[in-house]
Enzyme design. Sequence first.
Site, PDB file in Angstrom:
ATOM      1  N   ALA A 136       0.848  -1.197   0.000  1.00  0.00           N
ATOM      2  CA  ALA A 136       0.000   0.000   0.000  1.00  0.00           C
ATOM      3  C   ALA A 136       0.875   1.235   0.000  1.00  0.00           C
ATOM      4  O   ALA A 136       2.096   1.159  -0.157  1.00  0.00           O
ATOM      5  CB  ALA A 136      -0.938  -0.005   1.206  1.00  0.00           C
ATOM      6  N   ASN A 137       0.245   2.400   0.177  1.00  0.00           N
ATOM      7  CA  ASN A 137       0.965   3.659   0.316  1.00  0.00           C
ATOM      8  C   ASN A 137       0.321   4.459   1.439  1.00  0.00           C
ATOM      9  O   ASN A 137      -0.639   4.011   2.070  1.00  0.00           O
ATOM     10  CB  ASN A 137       0.975   4.422  -1.011  1.00  0.00           C
ATOM     11  CG  ASN A 137      -0.437   4.668  -1.510  1.00  0.00           C
ATOM     12  OD1 ASN A 137      -1.244   5.309  -0.840  1.00  0.00           O
ATOM     13  ND2 ASN A 137      -0.742   4.165  -2.699  1.00  0.00           N
ATOM     14  N   ARG A 138       0.814   5.657   1.665  1.00  0.00           N
ATOM     15  CA  ARG A 138       0.379   6.430   2.825  1.00  0.00           C
ATOM     16  C   ARG A 138      -0.788   7.366   2.543  1.00  0.00           C
ATOM     17  O   ARG A 138      -1.087   8.250   3.329  1.00  0.00           O
ATOM     18  CB  ARG A 138       1.554   7.244   3.370  1.00  0.00           C
ATOM     19  CG  ARG A 138       2.678   6.399   3.949  1.00  0.00           C
ATOM     20  CD  ARG A 138       3.715   7.278   4.642  1.00  0.00           C
ATOM     21  NE  ARG A 138       4.729   6.500   5.315  1.00  0.00           N
ATOM     22  CZ  ARG A 138       5.878   6.117   4.776  1.00  0.00           C
ATOM     23  NH1 ARG A 138       6.147   6.462   3.523  1.00  0.00           N
ATOM     24  NH2 ARG A 138       6.748   5.407   5.450  1.00  0.00           N
TER      25      ARG A 138
END
Length: 481
Positions: free
Chosen positions: A293-295
């Site tokens: 995922a990412n932030r």
Amino acid sequence: MSLSGKRVLLIVSGSVAAFKALELARLLGKAGAAVTGLLTAGGARFVTPHALQAITGRPLAQDLWSLEEESARGHIRLVRETDLVVVAPASADRIARMAAGLADDLAGAALLAWDGPVLVAPAMNPTMWAHPATGANVATLMARGVTFIGPEDGLMAEAESGTGRLSEPATILAAISAILSDPGHGEPDAALEDALDAAIAAQDGAPPPVRRSPAPAVSPSTFSDGHPQALDHHADAAETAPSTFSASHAATPGPAPHALRGTAPGTLPLAGRHVLVTSGPTHEPLDPVRYLANRSSGKQGHAIAAALAALGARVTLVSGPVALPDPPGVTVRHVETAREMLAASEAALPADAAVFAAAVADWRPAEAATQKMKKPADEAAPPMALVPNPDILATLSRHAMRPRLVIGFAAETEHVVEHARSKLARKGCDWIVANDVSGDAMGGAENTVHLVTDAGVEDWPRLPKQEVASRLADRVAEALA
């Protein structure tokens, strides 16, 4: 996703990509759906009847003129005992036959005898997909309420690249699930009623009436069979929309960021418009407990959806996993993966504009483990093969149902404007909203963005994300006016 109790008629037509229909049938069965395979003469050139019947576990449909098939089930009963007809892959020939209403084989007869939702997943050479004849056929079917998913960009069987590749089976499955699980299926479309009222008033030379009953807090679902939305989309096409395969860009954003605020009810600048927004991250499973995922927090995308709704738009928000409440007055579709986000975005079409603010994972594991991966005794990291995710912005920018205005986001940590200009050219969208995420922009309350278009670059000061959203919503309203 569960499709328990749902019945799907899967029509497999003649395309090299027909082998993927076997995987789609397997995934549908795994999700609980009862799948009946219908193999066209062309489809049988690429997959065998035995393979399709073995995977579905149900008698195959193939020959309109077979006494055995007709006496056992018949083409009318075939579609009376289904909830959704899926044509995957759909060749250029099959799409043309559908548009012409030909019924000289079992697939054609079944489609004419069916009055429910149809999902079509095209697969063909990029030049064939871009041909005006195919475009006209697709537009005809869309006007009748047929839903399309894909095709996608990628490498083709002829060692060519372009738009024409069949969507992945998991992506098609997500679109099927969205259609079959939609609680708003078949509900009336208030936007259509507004468009009809306006058309009647224009015919009489009178101003369009203002609807006295308030709009519902949540718009009818866009995952319906498409009849109201398709009619609404084509009702104003002659005045406002480019042709289906037009490459022309939307209007350059105007100079006044707040020129459209404060308008009276009934004259909201985006009233009667449908806007698609994506927001948040995507999660790509590694195993049942881990993911890539990412932030992204989703704050900017959700704020954009709310700002567009405040200007009167009917907004469909496709959101990845976020810890945010759904914006009021917005139809929200919750997804997890990039493939699910693409499917939900395509199923939301037609739309007048689309804002792709989601931070989509570029890659996903080639295979997700079915059980939690355990740390080996030597604590060595397990090998991991990654494959590209579908490019949602590029796919929708070149889609047969391309929104009139397509806006992408570019989250960059260096050379922000330069990378955004390059992305604008590569993706085929109209605008890019570029922002520097080297600080806390992905989780913070403020953002500094640059609006990049073919005409140039607008540098906006650092603003709260709600204010960025309001400015962008104003720009969208100006471009669609």
